[in-house]
Design a protein around this motif. Structure first.
Motif, PDB file in Angstrom:
ATOM      1  N   ASN A  66       0.829  -1.209   0.000  1.00 57.32           N
ATOM      2  CA  ASN A  66       0.000   0.000   0.000  1.00 57.32           C
ATOM      3  C   ASN A  66       0.866   1.263   0.000  1.00 57.32           C
ATOM      4  O   ASN A  66       0.478   2.284  -0.581  1.00 57.32           O
ATOM      5  N   MET A  67       2.014   1.184   0.644  1.00 54.48           N
ATOM      6  CA  MET A  67       2.949   2.312   0.607  1.00 54.48           C
ATOM      7  C   MET A  67       3.651   2.403  -0.744  1.00 54.48           C
ATOM      8  O   MET A  67       3.808   3.490  -1.307  1.00 54.48           O
ATOM      9  N   ALA A  69       2.658   1.638  -3.545  1.00 56.34           N
ATOM     10  CA  ALA A  69       1.765   2.080  -4.611  1.00 56.34           C
ATOM     11  C   ALA A  69       1.693   3.601  -4.717  1.00 56.34           C
ATOM     12  O   ALA A  69       1.315   4.135  -5.766  1.00 56.34           O
ATOM     13  N   VAL A  70       2.049   4.316  -3.637  1.00 56.70           N
ATOM     14  CA  VAL A  70       1.976   5.788  -3.647  1.00 56.70           C
ATOM     15  C   VAL A  70       3.337   6.402  -3.339  1.00 56.70           C
ATOM     16  O   VAL A  70       3.424   7.521  -2.855  1.00 56.70           O
ATOM     17  N   LEU A  71       4.391   5.679  -3.661  1.00 61.55           N
ATOM     18  CA  LEU A  71       5.734   6.094  -3.281  1.00 61.55           C
ATOM     19  C   LEU A  71       6.113   7.456  -3.850  1.00 61.55           C
ATOM     20  O   LEU A  71       6.858   8.210  -3.228  1.00 61.55           O
ATOM     21  N   ASP A  72       5.590   7.792  -5.014  1.00 59.68           N
ATOM     22  CA  ASP A  72       5.962   9.047  -5.671  1.00 59.68           C
ATOM     23  C   ASP A  72       4.911  10.145  -5.489  1.00 59.68           C
ATOM     24  O   ASP A  72       4.954  11.168  -6.185  1.00 59.68           O
ATOM     25  N   GLN A  73       3.977   9.936  -4.568  1.00 57.03           N
ATOM     26  CA  GLN A  73       2.929  10.923  -4.339  1.00 57.03           C
ATOM     27  C   GLN A  73       3.110  11.585  -2.969  1.00 57.03           C
ATOM     28  O   GLN A  73       3.746  11.015  -2.085  1.00 57.03           O
ATOM     29  N   PRO A  74       2.558  12.790  -2.791  1.00 57.99           N
ATOM     30  CA  PRO A  74       2.581  13.405  -1.456  1.00 57.99           C
ATOM     31  C   PRO A  74       1.713  12.612  -0.496  1.00 57.99           C
ATOM     32  O   PRO A  74       0.568  12.272  -0.824  1.00 57.99           O
ATOM     33  N   VAL A  75       2.258  12.286   0.668  1.00 59.19           N
ATOM     34  CA  VAL A  75       1.568  11.397   1.605  1.00 59.19           C
ATOM     35  C   VAL A  75       1.692  11.921   3.024  1.00 59.19           C
ATOM     36  O   VAL A  75       2.756  12.391   3.444  1.00 59.19           O
ATOM     37  N   VAL A  76       0.601  11.838   3.768  1.00 60.52           N
ATOM     38  CA  VAL A  76       0.595  12.065   5.212  1.00 60.52           C
ATOM     39  C   VAL A  76       0.354  10.714   5.867  1.00 60.52           C
ATOM     40  O   VAL A  76      -0.658  10.064   5.605  1.00 60.52           O
ATOM     41  N   VAL A  77       1.303  10.281   6.682  1.00 56.52           N
ATOM     42  CA  VAL A  77       1.195   9.006   7.384  1.00 56.52           C
ATOM     43  C   VAL A  77       0.649   9.278   8.787  1.00 56.52           C
ATOM     44  O   VAL A  77       1.193  10.095   9.522  1.00 56.52           O
ATOM     45  N   LEU A  78      -0.425   8.579   9.147  1.00 61.66           N
ATOM     46  CA  LEU A  78      -1.019   8.730  10.474  1.00 61.66           C
ATOM     47  C   LEU A  78      -0.949   7.389  11.186  1.00 61.66           C
ATOM     48  O   LEU A  78      -1.462   6.387  10.693  1.00 61.66           O
ATOM     49  N   SER A  79      -0.291   7.376  12.325  1.00 62.48           N
ATOM     50  CA  SER A  79       0.024   6.114  12.996  1.00 62.48           C
ATOM     51  C   SER A  79      -0.476   6.064  14.424  1.00 62.48           C
ATOM     52  O   SER A  79      -0.501   7.071  15.139  1.00 62.48           O
ATOM     53  N   LYS A  80      -0.837   4.861  14.842  1.00 59.00           N
ATOM     54  CA  LYS A  80      -1.075   4.584  16.259  1.00 59.00           C
ATOM     55  C   LYS A  80       0.225   4.871  17.015  1.00 59.00           C
ATOM     56  O   LYS A  80       1.321   4.725  16.473  1.00 59.00           O
ATOM     57  N   HIS A  81       0.103   5.265  18.278  1.00 59.32           N
ATOM     58  CA  HIS A  81       1.299   5.612  19.059  1.00 59.32           C
ATOM     59  C   HIS A  81       1.222   4.918  20.414  1.00 59.32           C
ATOM     60  O   HIS A  81       0.427   5.280  21.269  1.00 59.32           O
ATOM     61  N   GLN A  82       2.079   3.897  20.602  1.00 58.36           N
ATOM     62  CA  GLN A  82       2.089   3.156  21.861  1.00 58.36           C
ATOM     63  C   GLN A  82       3.455   3.135  22.527  1.00 58.36           C
ATOM     64  O   GLN A  82       3.551   2.843  23.719  1.00 58.36           O
ATOM     65  N   SER A  83       4.521   3.421  21.776  1.00 55.36           N
ATOM     66  CA  SER A  83       5.852   3.070  22.234  1.00 55.36           C
ATOM     67  C   SER A  83       6.901   3.981  21.617  1.00 55.36           C
ATOM     68  O   SER A  83       6.627   4.718  20.658  1.00 55.36           O
ATOM     69  N   ALA A  84       8.116   3.898  22.154  1.00 50.47           N
ATOM     70  CA  ALA A  84       9.253   4.552  21.507  1.00 50.47           C
ATOM     71  C   ALA A  84       9.708   3.744  20.298  1.00 50.47           C
ATOM     72  O   ALA A  84      10.388   4.271  19.407  1.00 50.47           O
ATOM     73  N   LEU A  94      10.876   2.509   6.889  1.00 49.26           N
ATOM     74  CA  LEU A  94       9.942   2.940   5.856  1.00 49.26           C
ATOM     75  C   LEU A  94      10.684   3.275   4.563  1.00 49.26           C
ATOM     76  O   LEU A  94      11.829   3.729   4.600  1.00 49.26           O
ATOM     77  N   PRO A  95      10.042   3.058   3.401  1.00 47.46           N
ATOM     78  CA  PRO A  95      10.724   3.215   2.113  1.00 47.46           C
ATOM     79  C   PRO A  95      10.870   4.659   1.647  1.00 47.46           C
ATOM     80  O   PRO A  95      11.397   4.897   0.560  1.00 47.46           O
ATOM     81  N   LYS A  96      10.412   5.616   2.449  1.00 47.83           N
ATOM     82  CA  LYS A  96      10.444   7.023   2.058  1.00 47.83           C
ATOM     83  C   LYS A  96      10.929   7.869   3.233  1.00 47.83           C
ATOM     84  O   LYS A  96      10.691   7.529   4.397  1.00 47.83           O
ATOM     85  N   GLN A  97      11.619   8.962   2.932  1.00 50.63           N
ATOM     86  CA  GLN A  97      12.039   9.853   4.005  1.00 50.63           C
ATOM     87  C   GLN A  97      10.808  10.498   4.644  1.00 50.63           C
ATOM     88  O   GLN A  97       9.968  11.073   3.966  1.00 50.63           O
TER      89      GLN A  97
END
Length: 244
Positions: A66-67, A69-84, A94-97
């Motif tokens: 899924n990532m 497929a949009v590697l060359d597009q502008p993306v906002v990643v929203l993630s669950k946060h549980q840990s360091a 992750l495959p992108k900076q």
């Protein structure tokens, strides 16, 4: 045994982090922003690697396609946060900076914060919600135009395993304003590295990456609801016992 392994890992961090931070400060003036990111990311890769034999913490990615497929597009990643753990893993794996949005107080942490300050991230003053929201959109738009992805934790802070803190709309607002794609991520990193815990428990951290969500034609409220619904439903799929 878990205590001894955790102690050895903590000792490793106490020795390795200052050394690597000083190296970053010394070489960064000679590197462009992209190479700075790669250089500091070596610290993340080493930490993720050492956790496997030392503490028995491994990782598994589901839905990486899924990532890609949009590697060359502008993306906002929203993630669950549980840990360091996930904050370290994302830069390493992750495959992108990615450009993190974080509270500016992290810049004051000796060595770690000093090196972080030399990267093009988005740091905000969380004491002023209005200023922080404007800063995220303004800085985020610029970073997206540079080809970077923006990564936010919409819960704002780490949450215990099995819990759910209402999501903030900052990431959805940024995606809506820039028409960026949204990638949601659910994970169970809190199982192995709980919030504020010295002990690191052996196990596999599962990262589940959802299908990209188009923001064009949607309000920030619609995006916000869609992302929160997907992540929280997926959490119950990858870590069902935590929600019993």
């Amino acid at each position: 045994m878990t205590f001894i392994r955790s102690a050895l890992f903590t000792l490793f961090l106490l020795v390795f982090t200052p050394i690597w931070s000083i190296l970053c400060i010394l070489v960064f003036p000679f590197l462009n922003p992209e190479n700075r990111y790669r250089f500091i990311g070596l610290w993340n890769k080493v930490v993720i690697w050492i956790l496997q034999p030392l503490c028995g913490i491994r990782y598994e990615f589901r839905g990486m396609e899924n990532m890609m497929a949009v590697l060359d597009q502008p993306v906002v990643v929203l993630s669950k946060h549980q840990s360091a753990y996930e904050t370290i893993a994302y830069i390493a794996l992750l495959p992108k900076q990615v450009c993190f949005v974080f509270k500016r107080e992290l810049l004051w942490i000796p060595f770690f914060g000093w090196a972080l300050a030399l990267l093009k991230m988005i740091h905000i003053n969380r004491n002023s919600k209005e200023t922080a929201a404007l800063s995220v959109v303004g800085q985020g738009r610029k970073r997206l135009s540079e080809g970077k992805w923006i990564l936010l934790f919409p819960e704002g802070t780490r949450t215990p395993t099995g819990s759910h803190k209402p999501y903030s709309k900052g990431g959805a607002r940024l995606a809506s304003a820039t028409e960026a794609m949204v990638i949601p991520i659910a994970h169970n990193a809190g199982r192995c590295w709980p919030k504020n815990s010295f002990l690191k428990q052996p196990g596999t951290v599962i990262f589940s990456i959802g299908p990209a969500i188009a923001s064009a034609g949607k309000t920030s409220g619609q995006l916000h609801q869609e992302v929160e619904k997907w992540i929280e439903a997926e959490m119950r799929a990858i870590d069902p016992t935590a929600y019993q």
